[in-house]
Write a protein that holds these residues in place. Structure first.
Motif, PDB file in Angstrom:
ATOM      1  N   LYS A  13       0.866  -1.176   0.000  1.00 59.97           N
ATOM      2  CA  LYS A  13       0.000   0.000   0.000  1.00 59.97           C
ATOM      3  C   LYS A  13       0.901   1.223   0.000  1.00 59.97           C
ATOM      4  O   LYS A  13       1.716   1.388   0.911  1.00 59.97           O
ATOM      5  N   VAL A  18       2.100  -3.896   4.169  1.00 61.19           N
ATOM      6  CA  VAL A  18       1.278  -4.008   5.385  1.00 61.19           C
ATOM      7  C   VAL A  18       1.061  -5.498   5.654  1.00 61.19           C
ATOM      8  O   VAL A  18       0.498  -6.203   4.812  1.00 61.19           O
ATOM      9  N   PRO A  39      -9.388  -5.103  17.175  1.00 56.12           N
ATOM     10  CA  PRO A  39      -9.702  -3.720  16.816  1.00 56.12           C
ATOM     11  C   PRO A  39      -9.817  -3.561  15.297  1.00 56.12           C
ATOM     12  O   PRO A  39      -9.434  -4.472  14.553  1.00 56.12           O
ATOM     13  N   GLY A  41      -8.943  -3.012  11.647  1.00 61.49           N
ATOM     14  CA  GLY A  41      -7.683  -3.188  10.932  1.00 61.49           C
ATOM     15  C   GLY A  41      -6.781  -4.261  11.516  1.00 61.49           C
ATOM     16  O   GLY A  41      -5.627  -4.401  11.110  1.00 61.49           O
ATOM     17  N   LYS A  44      -8.974  -9.340  10.878  1.00 61.68           N
ATOM     18  CA  LYS A  44     -10.058 -10.324  10.973  1.00 61.68           C
ATOM     19  C   LYS A  44     -10.610 -10.690   9.588  1.00 61.68           C
ATOM     20  O   LYS A  44     -10.673 -11.862   9.238  1.00 61.68           O
ATOM     21  N   THR A  46      -9.372 -10.146   6.657  1.00 66.58           N
ATOM     22  CA  THR A  46      -8.344 -10.749   5.792  1.00 66.58           C
ATOM     23  C   THR A  46      -8.198 -12.243   6.130  1.00 66.58           C
ATOM     24  O   THR A  46      -8.105 -13.085   5.231  1.00 66.58           O
ATOM     25  N   GLN A  85     -19.140  -9.053   5.221  1.00 69.63           N
ATOM     26  CA  GLN A  85     -19.636  -7.796   5.818  1.00 69.63           C
ATOM     27  C   GLN A  85     -20.555  -7.051   4.852  1.00 69.63           C
ATOM     28  O   GLN A  85     -21.534  -6.450   5.255  1.00 69.63           O
ATOM     29  N   GLU A 162     -19.042 -10.124  11.067  1.00 72.20           N
ATOM     30  CA  GLU A 162     -19.899  -9.128  11.742  1.00 72.20           C
ATOM     31  C   GLU A 162     -21.380  -9.317  11.404  1.00 72.20           C
ATOM     32  O   GLU A 162     -22.018  -8.418  10.855  1.00 72.20           O
TER      33      GLU A 162
HETATM   34  N1  LIG Z   1      -6.856  -5.140  -0.343  1.00 71.35           N
HETATM   35  C1  LIG Z   1      -6.104  -4.518   0.547  1.00 71.35           C
HETATM   36  N2  LIG Z   1      -5.070  -3.737   0.154  1.00 71.35           N
HETATM   37  C2  LIG Z   1      -4.281  -3.121   1.055  1.00 71.35           C
HETATM   38  N3  LIG Z   1      -4.430  -3.221   2.388  1.00 71.35           N
HETATM   39  C3  LIG Z   1      -5.434  -3.974   2.841  1.00 71.35           C
HETATM   40  C4  LIG Z   1      -6.326  -4.660   1.946  1.00 71.35           C
HETATM   41  N4  LIG Z   1      -7.225  -5.343   2.695  1.00 71.35           N
HETATM   42  C5  LIG Z   1      -6.924  -5.081   3.979  1.00 71.35           C
HETATM   43  N5  LIG Z   1      -5.855  -4.263   4.067  1.00 71.35           N
HETATM   44  C6  LIG Z   1      -5.225  -3.774   5.301  1.00 71.35           C
HETATM   45  O1  LIG Z   1      -4.955  -4.895   6.105  1.00 71.35           O
HETATM   46  C7  LIG Z   1      -5.202  -4.605   7.473  1.00 71.35           C
HETATM   47  C8  LIG Z   1      -6.203  -5.599   8.031  1.00 71.35           C
HETATM   48  O2  LIG Z   1      -7.480  -5.352   7.433  1.00 71.35           O
HETATM   49  P1  LIG Z   1      -8.770  -6.213   7.785  1.00 71.35           P
HETATM   50  O3  LIG Z   1      -9.876  -5.710   6.917  1.00 71.35           O
HETATM   51  O4  LIG Z   1      -8.421  -7.638   7.720  1.00 71.35           O
HETATM   52  O5  LIG Z   1      -9.020  -5.801   9.301  1.00 71.35           O
HETATM   53  P2  LIG Z   1     -10.280  -6.096  10.223  1.00 71.35           P
HETATM   54  O6  LIG Z   1      -9.746  -6.601  11.514  1.00 71.35           O
HETATM   55  O7  LIG Z   1     -11.260  -6.951   9.509  1.00 71.35           O
HETATM   56  O8  LIG Z   1     -10.880  -4.632  10.423  1.00 71.35           O
HETATM   57  P3  LIG Z   1     -12.400  -4.142  10.626  1.00 71.35           P
HETATM   58  O9  LIG Z   1     -12.763  -4.494  12.031  1.00 71.35           O
HETATM   59  O10 LIG Z   1     -12.276  -2.665  10.440  1.00 71.35           O
HETATM   60  O11 LIG Z   1     -13.256  -4.795   9.587  1.00 71.35           O
HETATM   61  C9  LIG Z   1      -5.669  -3.164   7.514  1.00 71.35           C
HETATM   62  O12 LIG Z   1      -4.546  -2.379   7.793  1.00 71.35           O
HETATM   63  C10 LIG Z   1      -6.167  -2.911   6.111  1.00 71.35           C
HETATM   64  O13 LIG Z   1      -6.040  -1.559   5.777  1.00 71.35           O
END
Ligand SMILES: Nc1ncnc2c1ncn2[C@@H]1O[C@H](COP(=O)(O)OP(=O)(O)OP(=O)(O)O)[C@@H](O)[C@H]1O
Length: 336
Positions: A13, A18, A39, A41, A44, A46, A85, A162
């Protein structure tokens, strides 16, 4: 049912890597309801997207419902349900059609798909909406329709991202009942993410906590809560300038941890909250400090969260952690 080792996914990114998921080991047994908390980001979604074959891992291995994630993604897809989601229904289709079409993809006859779909509509309080287009349904109704679609082929393992966000309390309670029923009546395994700690507490046999792409704790809700040392004491003073003196009195209680001052509130932890509270009341009285409220309570899952991640789950919303920073270097969102 799910066994993952070293599962990882890195994104690039703005020329920065990341580590969204940085090497996760997890095991979910058949018939368990497991909550995946973290929390914003934390990684979860991913992780869920990898376990449901929608996203290829950059490292690690996993079997899901007995099939290898990388070498047999079709086998995985056949055996699971996934409610994302964002949902997966077309706004212009008919709600009932969406459910039936989804079941047909799994080789279920139209008659059986219709019968299952109508039963799910009844259970999820969608009665009367079979012919309705999703675009004219309320947010809560659309969410329940997503869930009906994810469950209509009666998968042995369901991933729910969620599931109750946007639902009113009654619809949430209905859905919890439905999720419990899936496990009780069909032995379905459920892996869900949630931001609601009461949901995790009430529904899940076990909780996994992820932060900055790594699992930082796991256990039953009770076991996690008992890891938090002591009960939580809160004193609300009438005048903020006396809060420092209250914090000093609280800190002097046997076994107390350094309390936090949040304007007129002083929050700390001490073993045997009831006794600690009594002695604090006596000392506040002797010191002549006017108090608006005082309470002692057992630690909640939010306290577990605060301990583990330095953030309250309710108030989390921090930026992603760049790959060159460790979780410990993550910015602290909330004063402790
Ligand atoms: N396609 C993508 N490209 C770049 N970064 C990504 C991508 N998908 C997720 N991220 C980054 O990976 C990290 C984990 O994201 P993820 O969506 O898995 O978190 P989460 O725990 O599900 O968050 P939330 O509770 O907000 O849904 C974050 O920093 C997000 O910005």
């Amino acid at each position: 049912m799910i066994h993952a080792r070293g599962l990882a996914r890195t994104f690039r990114k703005k020329k920065q890597e990341v580590h969204a998921v940085a090497g996760v080991d997890l095991d979910v047994e058949a018939g368990e309801i497991v909550g995946f908390l973290g929390p914003n980001g934390a990684g979860k979604t991913t992780t869920l997207r990898m376990l449901t074959t929608l996203l290829a891992p950059t490292a690690g291995t996993a079997t899901v419902a007995g099939c290898d994630l990388v070498t047999d993604p079709v086998g995985v897809r056949r055996r699971i349900g996934y409610v994302s989601q964002s949902g997966a229904t077309y706004p212009d289709a008919r709600a009932g059609e969406e459910v039936v079409d989804h079941a047909r993809l799994y080789g279920i006859s139209t008659a059986e798909a219709t019968a299952r779909g109508k039963q799910l509509f009844r259970e999820l309080d969608l009665d009367g909406l079979w012919e309705r287009q999703p675009k004219s349904m309320s947010g809560g109704q659309r969410r329940r329709l997503d869930i009906a679609v994810g469950l209509v082929h009666v998968p042995g393992l369901v991933f729910l991202d969620e599931p109750t966000t946007g639902l009113d309390p009654q619809a949430r309670a209905n859905l919890w009942q439905h999720i419990r029923g899936l496990r009780e009546e069909r032995g379905t395994t459920v892996f869900l993410t949630t931001h609601y700690l009461d949901e995790a507490d009430a529904l899940c046999d076990r909780i996994l906590v992820i932060d900055a792409g790594r699992i930082v704790a796991e256990g039953t809700p009770d076991a996690l809560k008992s890891q938090v040392g002591g009960d939580v004491l809160t004193v609300t003073v009438e005048h903020a300038e006396t809060a420092g003196r209250v914090a000093a009195l609280m800190a002097a209680l046997p076994g107390a941890e350094a309390p936090q001052v949040l304007d007129t509130r002083v929050v700390g932890r001490a073993p045997h909250g009831g006794a600690a509270l009594m002695s604090l009341v006596r000392e506040l009285d002797a010191a002549g400090i006017p108090v608006a409220g005082i309470e002692s309570r057992r630690p909640s899952l939010d306290d577990v969260f605060l301990d583990l991640t330095g953030r309250s789950l309710r108030e989390s919303g921090g930026p992603p952690v760049p790959a060159d920073r460790t979780p410990a270097e993550q910015p602290q969102e909330m004063a402790r």
